[in-house]
Scaffold this active site. Structure first.
Site, mmCIF file in Angstrom:
data_model
loop_
_atom_site.group_PDB
_atom_site.id
_atom_site.type_symbol
_atom_site.label_atom_id
_atom_site.label_comp_id
_atom_site.label_asym_id
_atom_site.label_seq_id
_atom_site.Cartn_x
_atom_site.Cartn_y
_atom_site.Cartn_z
ATOM 1 C CG LEU A 20 34.489 39.000 47.048
ATOM 2 C CD1 LEU A 20 33.067 39.386 46.636
ATOM 3 C CD2 LEU A 20 35.266 40.245 47.470
ATOM 4 C CB CYS A 646 56.006 38.314 41.277
ATOM 5 S SG CYS A 646 55.855 36.569 41.369
ATOM 6 C CD GLU A 668 54.071 41.758 36.513
ATOM 7 O OE1 GLU A 668 53.874 42.923 36.150
ATOM 8 O OE2 GLU A 668 53.682 41.296 37.594
ATOM 9 C CG HIS A 697 48.857 38.346 36.839
ATOM 10 N ND1 HIS A 697 50.024 38.633 36.172
ATOM 11 C CD2 HIS A 697 49.224 38.004 38.089
ATOM 12 C CE1 HIS A 697 51.046 38.487 36.997
ATOM 13 N NE2 HIS A 697 50.591 38.102 38.161
HETATM 14 N N1 GLN Z 1 57.537 28.855 40.584
HETATM 15 C C1 GLN Z 1 56.361 29.547 41.000
HETATM 16 C C2 GLN Z 1 55.216 29.223 40.064
HETATM 17 O O1 GLN Z 1 55.405 29.082 38.925
HETATM 18 C C3 GLN Z 1 56.569 31.022 41.025
HETATM 19 C C4 GLN Z 1 55.323 31.740 41.434
HETATM 20 C C5 GLN Z 1 55.513 33.187 41.686
HETATM 21 O O2 GLN Z 1 56.472 33.764 41.253
HETATM 22 N N2 GLN Z 1 54.627 33.799 42.408
HETATM 23 O O3 GLN Z 1 54.078 29.150 40.469
HETATM 24 ZN ZN ZN Z 2 55.976 35.349 39.633
#
Ligand code: GLN
Ligand code: ZN
Length: 757
Positions: A20, A646, A668, A697
């Protein structure tokens, strides 16, 4: 005992070989048609149903499939879709993807809906958006009906399953004056209409998942829940002969249990793995003619079930529920585990025998339900073997840790002065989170090395070239703190798991994280230790390419643990400390080798917060925050420690985050509102902050103005001297062109802010 029925809450849906994911990505690029994508989806659904049928599962779900996310599915099912997506001149499926991950093209330019962690898992759902004018209308060609019919056509009678109205309304975000309760009647009517359609299609059961019942619940929420289901059940009874199952998971439902058993559901699903109080609740009573979908097989971890233990749990359950009404089920959807152990060809059989992924769990359900003696004996023998290779050195090291191992000296404010002099960075320093686009050639290089098609020298040579290019690009763009790009890493946790002793890692054990993104969590197999430096050579090489500071890039212990499948024989605290010591070794080696800034990502720190607030400290933060401090407590004052998270939803743990004692934190912020900034302000947050100024994203390129606007919002709340400028997460899933364009705008925006008074 014996001859019970079995049920499954949900089955993995990304495809056994991530079909998928790959098909969706091709569809996004216009390489395949919508019909071709639909065909891949249908095959995936078919596969899951056939496997469950073959394993004799009695209650097989349908509508557990999703092109992106089940919560977003509900929004589209009931037309709770913001106008900005509806108005795009695109097909329904394309609008759905636009809401999921944004759209930028000749038909328009819209950002995605926000995304959040799904309860205490590493899966993310899309947050529905409701405004005062929102109506709930069942759309034509309802997905649950279609998928039910599709299964019937394949000779399989399924239980249409979907997120229930209470959880949907609880998780949605409200833009106007109206709140969840104002939409309850409209939502319930839409669910009732769906129930009628399903009944017309021949469905006998409908399962509504209400995991939001495992949160702490207020009296108002309780009333809302009750009124929703009183009306729903009443109407469905009057109009259909459909049986209704209420499914809960990720904990117990202590706040509403009495109401739940009084409502008259035909089946109630309780979680006996994470639901600490489920058994106790059962003891207070369970309705006679109701099925108990007993979630006894862990849907979240990959270890084989201990049949002796599960059988005694079932025996305990049967004291309160008549045997014929006990259905052996999974504790939650199997979405959170990989497809099958059979896809692992590299691990030895002695290791694999301890694992049960989704397909193996089907067998476990069937064996537990039938009470098969041979299976019980085999399982007993398995649990009698010693699995873990213990490491007494690590255990010894753990036992001698003192407070000083968790306390960095001097204080953060003193360190700040030292670091200011050392780095001499401009105001609004710019940086990225670590990874740069993982292009096909980057992945091909890693794959070729893994398969032995190129030598180690060739592999290193290629990556060095990429690092040098990446650094040159960052210098050209004008970023202040540089990263090496993480080309050697597939995944931030798997990478470390595979370099640290005590982990086992798989080839194909993919689990969906969000949309088309999957992760392959390592498995904590034994005591953890680091025998050799992991990242030092890459970082040292990167630093040799530039005069600007290059951040060392590590993953923190809490995230490594949270994104791994943990052991079940020792505590999470012990596992986090063992990993913490291993990462501490790496931090000190980086420092020794001239790396001046070290980022220790704790991307997943928040996600394992217990769902009930009263458990936060005791069950989690009291070991998780110290595990992070352990990693950096021994570095010099002039070494700057960054961390990254994140998400931005940590209003309620702001002080704990500050307590991690990092010098800088990036997180984020762009996909959610900036409410966190108020919380930072109120808490006098000391750590310097880089709230992500654009959403990585999505492929859309933010304009300079958008970023300037975001920064203005930030400096309205956070002292400007504390603000860093960065994207909201790593760039590895992005394309090169959009990344360069976005970062140029980011740097331009930071420059603009520097010029402002
Ligand atoms: N240092 C990681 C990156 O930049 C952090 C990724 C994440 O926070 N998921 O990919
Ligand atoms: Zn992140």
């Amino acid at each position: 005992m014996g001859n019970k029925k079995t049920s499954v809450i949900g089955f993995p849906r990304i495809g056994k070989n991530r079909e998928l994911k790959f098909a969706s990505e091709k569809f996004f690029k216009g390489e395949i048609s919508e019909a071709e994508l639909q065909k891949v989806a249908a095959d995936i659904r078919q596969y899951g149903w056939q496997k469950q049928k073959a394993a004799n599962i009695d209650f097989i779900p349908s509508n557990d499939f999703s092109f992106y996310d089940n919560v977003l599915d509900i929004a589209f099912l009931f037309d709770v879709v913001p106008e900005r997506y509806k108005n795009l001149n695109l097909s329904t499926l394309e609008k759905y993807f636009a809401a999921a991950h944004g759209y930028q093209g000749d038909k328009g330019d819209v950002k995605a809906l926000p995304m959040k962690k799904w309860f205490n898992t590493n899966y993310h759902y899309i947050v529905p958006e409701i405004d005062d004018a929102t109506e709930f209308k069942l759309v034509a060609d309802a997905k649950p009906v279609q998928e039910f019919n599709e299964a019937i056509a394949a000779g399989i009678e399924t239980v249409p399953s979907l997120i229930g109205p209470y959880t949907f309304l609880r998780l949605a975000r409200y833009n106007g004056q109206k709140k969840a309760k104002d939409f309850a009647a409209a939502a319930v009517n839409a669910y009732i209409e769906l129930a009628e359609k399903l009944a017309d299609a021949g469905a006998k059961w409908l399962a509504l998942a209400e995991p939001a019942l495992v949160f702490d619940i207020t009296e108002d929420e309780k009333r809302l829940f009750k009124s929703i289901y009183e009306f729903f059940l009443d109407q469905v009874r009057a109009k259909t002969s459909l049986k209704i199952a209420l499914q809960t998971y990720f904990g117990d439902i202590r706040d509403v249990y009495q109401d739940v058993i009084a409502l008259g559901f035909n089946a109630i699903g309780l979680d006996f793995v994470e639901g600490l109080k489920s058994l106790e609740l059962l003891k207070t009573g369970f309705p006679k003619n109701t099925l108990l979908l007993a979630g006894v097989v862990n849907g979240k971890n990959i270890w084989r079930a201990d049949y002796a233990q599960k059988n005694s749990l079932l025996a305990e359950i049967e004291k309160y529920v008549v045997t014929e009404n006990v259905v052996v089920g999974t504790s939650c959807s199997l979405l959170h585990v990989p497809y099958t152990v059979a896809a692992e060809t590299k691990l030895p059989a002695e290791t694999l025998q301890h694992f049960a992924f989704a397909e193996e769990k089907l067998t476990e359900l069937a064996e537990l339900a039938s009470g098969d003696d041979a299976a019980l004996e085999k399982n007993k023998a398995l649990f009698a073997t010693t699995r873990v290779k213990e490491n007494s050195a690590v255990q010894g090291q753990l036992s001698t840790l003192t407070d000083a191992d968790f306390e960095r000296k001097p204080s953060r404010l003193e360190r700040r002065e030292v670091q200011k002099k050392r780095f001499n960075l401009p105001a609004f320093p710019t940086t990225t989170i670590g990874s740069f686009p993982q292009t096909a050639e980057v992945r091909a290089n890693r794959a070729a090395f893994r398969k032995g098609e190129i030598t180690c020298e060739q592999y290193v040579e290629f990556n060095r070239k990429k690092i040098a290019e990446c650094i040159k690009l960052q210098e050209e763009i004008g970023l202040d703190v540089i990263v090496h790009g993480e080309f050697e890493r597939n995944d931030m946790v798997e990478y470390f798991g595979s370099k640290i002793d005590g982990f086992v890692f798989t080839q194909n054990a993919w689990v969906q994280s969000y949309g088309t993104r999957c992760v392959k969590p390592p498995i904590v197999w034994g005591d953890v230790s680091r025998s050799a430096p992991i990242t030092v050579e890459w970082s040292v090489f990167a630093q040799s390419c530039t005069n600007k500071p290059v951040k060392g890039m590590l993953t923190g212990p809490v995230t490594i643990l949270n994104w791994s499948f943990p052991r079940e024989d020792v505590s999470l605290k012990t596992q986090a400390q063992q990993i913490g010591l291993a990462i501490r070794d790496e931090v000190l080696d980086l420092e020794k080798n001239g790396i001046k800034i070290i980022q220790i990502d704790e991307a997943a720190l928040r996600e394992k917060l217990p769902l009930r607030k009263s458990d936060w400290h005791k069950e989690y933060l009291d070991w998780a925050i110290p595990a992070f401090r352990l990693v950096h407590a021994k570095v010099k004052p002039e070494t700057q420690i960054h961390t990254h998270m994140c998400y931005s939803e940590f209003n309620d743990i702001v002080r704990d985050i500050d307590n991690m004692d990092a010098d800088v934190i990036t997180f984020e912020a762009s996909r959610s509102d900036l409410k966190l900034l108020d919380a930072l302000n109120e808490a006098h947050f000391e750590t310097q902050v880089g709230p992500g100024v654009y959403d990585i994203h999505s492929p859309r390129v933010p304009s300079e103005k958008e970023i300037v606007d975001a920064l203005h919002k930030i400096i309205a709340k956070v002292p400007r001297q504390n603000v860093w400028v960065n994207p909201d997460c790593g760039l590895k899933t992005r394309g090169e062109t959009e990344t360069t364009a976005s970062l140029k705008n980011l740097v331009a925006a930071a420059k603009k802010l520097r010029e402002e008074k």
